[in-house]
Design an enzyme around this catalytic site. Structure first.
Site, PDB file in Angstrom:
ATOM      1  N   ASP A 179       0.685  -1.246   0.027  1.00 30.30           N
ATOM      2  CA  ASP A 179      -0.009   0.159   0.073  1.00 30.30           C
ATOM      3  C   ASP A 179       1.001   1.336   0.098  1.00 30.30           C
ATOM      4  OD1 ASP A 179      -2.792   1.210   0.429  1.00 30.30           O
ATOM      5  OD2 ASP A 179      -1.812   1.885   2.249  1.00 30.30           O
ATOM      6  N   GLU A 233       1.453  -0.004  -5.047  1.00 31.70           N
ATOM      7  CA  GLU A 233       0.622   0.799  -5.404  1.00 31.70           C
ATOM      8  C   GLU A 233       1.446   2.082  -5.418  1.00 31.70           C
ATOM      9  OE1 GLU A 233      -3.492   3.096  -3.539  1.00 31.70           O
ATOM     10  OE2 GLU A 233      -1.779   2.663  -2.262  1.00 31.70           O
TER      11      GLU A 233
HETATM   12  C1  NOJ Z   1      -4.197   3.378  -0.564  1.00 28.03           C
HETATM   13  C2  NOJ Z   1      -5.466   2.600  -0.269  1.00 28.03           C
HETATM   14  O1  NOJ Z   1      -5.975   2.085  -1.392  1.00 28.03           O
HETATM   15  C3  NOJ Z   1      -6.816   3.505   0.448  1.00 28.03           C
HETATM   16  O2  NOJ Z   1      -7.882   2.703   0.600  1.00 28.03           O
HETATM   17  C4  NOJ Z   1      -6.213   3.835   1.806  1.00 28.03           C
HETATM   18  O3  NOJ Z   1      -7.032   4.686   2.287  1.00 28.03           O
HETATM   19  C5  NOJ Z   1      -4.883   4.635   1.572  1.00 28.03           C
HETATM   20  N1  NOJ Z   1      -3.920   3.734   0.666  1.00 28.03           N
HETATM   21  C6  NOJ Z   1      -4.170   4.728   2.963  1.00 28.03           C
HETATM   22  O4  NOJ Z   1      -3.900   3.473   3.359  1.00 28.03           O
END
Ligand code: NOJ
Length: 490
Positions: A179, A233
């Site tokens: 993430d 991500e």
């Molecule tokens: C990206 C995630 O996809 C999202 O849902 C989240 O709020 C943020 N990162 C923080 O972890």
């Protein structure tokens, strides 16, 4: 993940996912990416973890996790876990210890300062710094204040997080989605960024040290063999910036999300430039891109396209015909729209409840959810768009996804073919795929009226977004807002 309920409390859980594995296998996917299922106060749908090595009790336990993993593997699929590496929950014992005093042994596990700078948090959360009255300093949070950022420059943090990775890898998982992977390291000087004018620091944070951190993660994953995945991500806009997180020699992320289609409005020029840009940044360097049309953070594809199912289906044909790994968000394969969620039922402070609405499994309300309560309403037309109803109709959106995914398995050119001749002409997007003399053409008409195309003689329709004419010779014209994959008959 919280979309699949097994115990009737209205919350999705691991056993509930287990019950839908045949459905997912039949859809034709290779891997399941599970959103966070760890113990969490749920300030951010589980992206605020309070124990990385356990399952939230309302979602199951480690035994149900192991069973799910073995059932996924039994069906020939893979299981990827979400690794929330940038921050913990403020209720994680590490943070509770860190905030106890300035001399806490875990003080340096997080990022504390006497003065804030001008950085803004993502998710409309205001300043990226939160004052902690008890210990008299500010801590850094790139997202909500309940998500303090870990200090990845501290070697004990690195060791503890690698230990978490090994915990799950030892159980046999197939990889991680990291993430906010580009956020891990911060500017050591904490310089103000006035030029950002309110843009969250998470949208631009790009530190050399993060690459070092990711190489460390990659080494952990590689220690388990070459078939475990490190996906990240990286939500930058520019394709080269995303590609840089694969490393100079491909020694960092195996794959990073590319959100260019998810951000593209319904316009052939936007699609063509997103595709070309990614192709140049990735193929030129021998890298393998990814494609995403929707996820839990953005309105569903169809909702972004003014509710048009035709457009959502055409976009799916385009995405699934591109070179790279596509990711499908739950319910996208049914053509779901966002649910309309009344204020009183909203749980996400950032307003993402509509796209997180439950999948309607069966036609009749409550659509296979045996729960006493439903936290979030179902999407519009849930009876028509239920799995039960769509499974019976080959012309459904589900039928379309199944056919294309099956085709990707049987046609090497669709998976591995070179991408060429990407262009947009008079409202029509065109591109080709080529492998060892086998040629496919993809045509998507963004106009609402029928159009002529440069393809006709010798081309056969293999997939049509509306299902019309599949298997027949291509007439050279394409219906409004339709997309087709054509095969050259030579
Ligand atoms: C990206 C995630 O996809 C999202 O849902 C989240 O709020 C943020 N990162 C923080 O972890």
């Amino acid at each position: 993940m919280r979309q699949y309920d097994s115990d009737g409390n209205g919350i999705g859980d691991l056993n509930g996912v287990g019950r839908q594995l045949d459905y997912l296998a039949e859809l034709g996917i290779d891997a399941i990416l599970l959103s966070p299922f760890y113990p969490s106060p749920l300030a951010d749908e589980g992206y605020d973890v309070s124990d990385y090595k356990a399952v939230a009790p309302e979602l199951g336990d480690i035994i149900s996790f192991d069973r799910l993993l073995s059932e996924v593997h039994h069906r020939g699929m893979r299981l990827i876990l979400d690794f929330v590496a940038n921050h913990t929950s403020d209720q994680h014992p590490w943070f509770e210890e860190s905030r106890q005093s300035r001399s806490s042994p875990k003080r340096d596990w997080y990022i504390w300062r006497d003065e804030p700078n001008d950085w803004q948090a993502a998710l409309s959360a205001g300043s990226a710094w939160q004052w902690d009255a008890a210990s008299g300093q500010y801590y850094l949070h790139f997202f909500f204040p309940s998500q303090p950022d870990l200090n990845w420059r501290n070697s004990d943090v690195v060791a503890a997080m690698h230990d978490v990775m090994r915990f799950w890898l030892d159980r046999g998982i197939d990889g991680f989605r990291v993430d906010a992977a580009h956020c891990l390291a911060k500017d050591v000087e904490f310089r103000d960024r006035p030029e950002l004018q309110g843009v969250p620091i998470a949208a631009v944070n790009d530190q050399e040290y993060t690459h070092y951190v990711l190489r460390g993660m990659r080494d952990v994953v590689s220690g388990y063999g070459s078939d475990r995945l490190l996906l990240g991500e990286v939500f930058f806009n520019r394709a080269e910036d995303v590609a840089s997180y694969y490393g100079q020699q491909g020694e960092e992320l195996h794959l990073a999300f590319n959100f260019s289609l998810l951000r593209a409005e319904w316009a052939p020029t936007r699609f063509a430039s997103a595709i070309t840009e990614i192709d140049l940044a990735f193929s030129a360097r021998g890298l393998w891109p990814t494609w995403v049309l929707s996820n839990h953070d953005r309105p569903r594809t169809r909702s972004r396209y003014d509710g048009s199912l035709q457009r959502a289906r055409s976009a799916a044909v385009v995405m699934l015909a591109l070179r790279g790994t596509p990711f499908i968000y739950q319910g996208e394969e049914l053509g779901l729209e966002d649910a309309v969620v009344p204020q009183a039922l909203r749980v996400d402070p950032h307003g993402r409840d509509g796209q997180r609405s439950p999948v309607p499994w069966t036609r009749e309300y409550p659509h296979g959810w045996r729960g006493k309560r439903h936290c979030i309403p179902f999407p519009p037309d849930s009876e028509l768009l239920s799995v039960e109803k769509e499974s019976m109709s080959p012309g459904s959106t589900l039928g379309l996804y199944r056919r294309i995914l099956a085709l990707r398995r049987s046609l090497d050119v669709l998976r591995q073919g070179h991408l060429q001749a990407v262009r947009s002409m008079q409202g029509v997007l065109l591109f080709e795929r080529l492998l060892e003399g086998k040629l496919l053409a993809v045509v998507a008409n963004f106009n609402n009226l029928e159009c002529h195309t440069p393809y006709s003689e010798g081309w056969r329709v293999v997939i049509a977004s509306d299902g019309v004419g599949e298997g027949a010779p291509f007439p050279g014209r394409i219906r409004g807002e339709a997309a087709v994959i054509l095969e050259h008959e030579s």
